[in-house]
Write an enzyme that holds these catalytic residues in place. Structure first.
Site, PDB file in Angstrom:
ATOM      1  N   ASP A  52       0.839  -1.200   0.000  1.00  0.00           N
ATOM      2  CA  ASP A  52       0.000   0.000   0.000  1.00  0.00           C
ATOM      3  C   ASP A  52       0.876   1.253   0.000  1.00  0.00           C
ATOM      4  O   ASP A  52       0.376   2.373  -0.037  1.00  0.00           O
ATOM      5  CB  ASP A  52      -1.009  -0.016   1.154  1.00  0.00           C
ATOM      6  CG  ASP A  52      -0.354  -0.127   2.512  1.00  0.00           C
ATOM      7  OD1 ASP A  52       0.886  -0.228   2.586  1.00  0.00           O
ATOM      8  OD2 ASP A  52      -1.091  -0.116   3.522  1.00  0.00           O
ATOM      9  N   SER A  53       2.213   1.049  -0.018  1.00  0.00           N
ATOM     10  CA  SER A  53       3.131   2.167  -0.256  1.00  0.00           C
ATOM     11  C   SER A  53       2.878   2.756  -1.641  1.00  0.00           C
ATOM     12  O   SER A  53       3.358   3.841  -1.948  1.00  0.00           O
ATOM     13  CB  SER A  53       4.590   1.712  -0.118  1.00  0.00           C
ATOM     14  OG  SER A  53       4.830   0.548  -0.884  1.00  0.00           O
ATOM     15  N   ASP A  91      -1.059  -6.056  -0.257  1.00  0.00           N
ATOM     16  CA  ASP A  91      -1.529  -5.454   1.001  1.00  0.00           C
ATOM     17  C   ASP A  91      -3.028  -5.250   0.991  1.00  0.00           C
ATOM     18  O   ASP A  91      -3.583  -4.714   0.024  1.00  0.00           O
ATOM     19  CB  ASP A  91      -0.886  -4.067   1.176  1.00  0.00           C
ATOM     20  CG  ASP A  91       0.375  -4.106   2.003  1.00  0.00           C
ATOM     21  OD1 ASP A  91       0.523  -5.024   2.835  1.00  0.00           O
ATOM     22  OD2 ASP A  91       1.220  -3.206   1.820  1.00  0.00           O
ATOM     23  N   LYS A 121      -1.388  -9.474   2.624  1.00  0.00           N
ATOM     24  CA  LYS A 121      -0.663  -9.052   3.829  1.00  0.00           C
ATOM     25  C   LYS A 121      -1.535  -8.063   4.575  1.00  0.00           C
ATOM     26  O   LYS A 121      -2.213  -7.251   3.955  1.00  0.00           O
ATOM     27  CB  LYS A 121       0.682  -8.414   3.444  1.00  0.00           C
ATOM     28  CG  LYS A 121       1.427  -7.772   4.614  1.00  0.00           C
ATOM     29  CD  LYS A 121       2.873  -7.478   4.288  1.00  0.00           C
ATOM     30  CE  LYS A 121       3.147  -6.136   3.681  1.00  0.00           C
ATOM     31  NZ  LYS A 121       2.720  -4.975   4.465  1.00  0.00           N
ATOM     32  N   GLU A 123      -1.716  -5.654   8.514  1.00  0.00           N
ATOM     33  CA  GLU A 123      -0.914  -5.114   9.613  1.00  0.00           C
ATOM     34  C   GLU A 123      -1.574  -5.372  10.961  1.00  0.00           C
ATOM     35  O   GLU A 123      -2.770  -5.119  11.115  1.00  0.00           O
ATOM     36  CB  GLU A 123      -0.723  -3.594   9.418  1.00  0.00           C
ATOM     37  CG  GLU A 123       0.010  -3.247   8.141  1.00  0.00           C
ATOM     38  CD  GLU A 123       0.224  -1.739   7.954  1.00  0.00           C
ATOM     39  OE1 GLU A 123      -0.172  -0.943   8.849  1.00  0.00           O
ATOM     40  OE2 GLU A 123       0.784  -1.359   6.920  1.00  0.00           O
ATOM     41  N   GLU A 190       8.940  -4.357  10.354  1.00  0.00           N
ATOM     42  CA  GLU A 190       9.420  -3.066   9.839  1.00  0.00           C
ATOM     43  C   GLU A 190       9.983  -2.202  10.953  1.00  0.00           C
ATOM     44  O   GLU A 190       9.338  -1.994  11.977  1.00  0.00           O
ATOM     45  CB  GLU A 190       8.243  -2.349   9.129  1.00  0.00           C
ATOM     46  CG  GLU A 190       8.651  -1.002   8.543  1.00  0.00           C
ATOM     47  CD  GLU A 190       7.649  -0.434   7.547  1.00  0.00           C
ATOM     48  OE1 GLU A 190       6.684  -1.131   7.168  1.00  0.00           O
ATOM     49  OE2 GLU A 190       7.853   0.725   7.133  1.00  0.00           O
TER      50      GLU A 190
HETATM   51  O1  KIV Z   1       3.593  -1.129   1.586  1.00  0.00           O
HETATM   52  C1  KIV Z   1       4.771  -1.527   1.597  1.00  0.00           C
HETATM   53  O2  KIV Z   1       5.566  -1.259   0.688  1.00  0.00           O
HETATM   54  C2  KIV Z   1       5.201  -2.317   2.742  1.00  0.00           C
HETATM   55  C3  KIV Z   1       6.670  -2.537   2.904  1.00  0.00           C
HETATM   56  C4  KIV Z   1       7.319  -1.307   3.395  1.00  0.00           C
HETATM   57  C5  KIV Z   1       6.966  -3.714   3.726  1.00  0.00           C
HETATM   58  O3  KIV Z   1       4.407  -2.747   3.513  1.00  0.00           O
END
Ligand code: KIV
Length: 272
Positions: A52-53, A91, A121, A123, A190
């Protein structure tokens, strides 16, 4: 590609677990589009994270919170079309799983069904236990994410290293053990102290993939745009830059503009 890398024609969640047990480190990078994912996949990187980055890197938001489930599915399906070897993990974005396990399962199913990704994934630890259980029960592989969890940035108030204090470190270790017990196939850690990350990796049997978590974990993940130097304002200690693409691309764009204005481009061989 190393011999160990060549061994896997298609990396699966089980391959990552096998790599940990064989002491082979796992490589993971982010991608959000077809072209970048194609390069990452062909280079032999074990897993691609559609993180989600994308909210920061692709859309220019300050945090990961605004990205939507539909947008994540769009990015993920582009990446899936490019990948022939790497495991593709996506994510679940903020708001798509925190409210209740039913919503979480619905979001995870949409990602798997509409993008063709291999795993999701999310959190958190104990707080999302029931959602993790429900998603796993549906046969969807889950990667956990502990430590600095960017979807909780407004709770933390800062992007600094997490779990430096004993109480937070203890909860992190408990959460990692819980995620392992529930059946997650891996955990991202992280920005936590290297010593704590190594202890987590030692005490659980599933792979721990670190970003800013030191060398004692089972694998590493970086945001691709950061490691190739396309972003240049961001200098965390954990980031190794392998290229300086911001400067290279900027020089190419300047040169192109000059060539157009000076009528150097296109020349005789560059036209029909
Ligand atoms: O969203 C992302 O890129 C991440 C990484 C920083 C692990 O969760």
């Amino acid at each position: 590609m190393s011999a160990a890398t060549k061994k896997y024609k298609r990396v699966t969640t089980n391959s990552l677990i096998e790599m940990k047990h064989n002491g082979e480190k796992i490589s993971m990078l982010t991608a959000y589009d077809y072209t970048m994912a194609k390069i990452v996949d062909a280079a032999g990187v074990d897993a691609i994270l559609v993180g989600d980055s994308a909210s920061n890197v692709m859309a220019g938001h300050e945090t990961t919170l605004p990205i939507t489930l539909d947008q994540m599915i769009y990015h993920a399906s582009s990446v899936v079309r490019a990948s022939s070897r790497s495991l593709v993990v996506v994510d679940l974005p903020f708001g798509s799983y925190q409210s209740d396990p039913k919503t979480a399962l619905r979001s995870a199913i949409r990602i798997m069904k509409e993008s063709g990704a291999h795993a999701i994934k999310l959190e958190g630890g104990l707080e999302i236990k029931q959602s993790v259980k429900k998603i796993l029960k549906a046969g969807i592989p889950v990667m956990g994410h502990l430590g600095l969890t960017p979807q909780s940035i407004y709770k933390f108030g800062t992007y600094t290293v997490r779990a430096k204090e004993e109480a937070e470190a203890k909860k992190l270790l408990e959460d990692a053990k819980l995620l392992e017990k529930l059946g997650c196939f891996s955990i991202v850690l992280e920005k936590v102290p290297a010593k704590l990350a190594a202890k987590v990796a030692e005490e659980i049997s599933i792979p721990v993939i670190g970003i800013g978590a030191g060398a004692g974990v089972d694998g590493q993940v970086l945001v691709t745009h950061d490691m190739v130097g396309m972003t240049h304002e961001f200098h965390p200690r954990f980031l190794r830059r392998y290229l300086n693409l911001y400067e290279d691309m900027s020089n190419a764009f300047k040169q192109y503009s000059e060539d157009v204005k000076s009528k150097d481009f296109p020349n005789d061989t560059e036209q029909y």
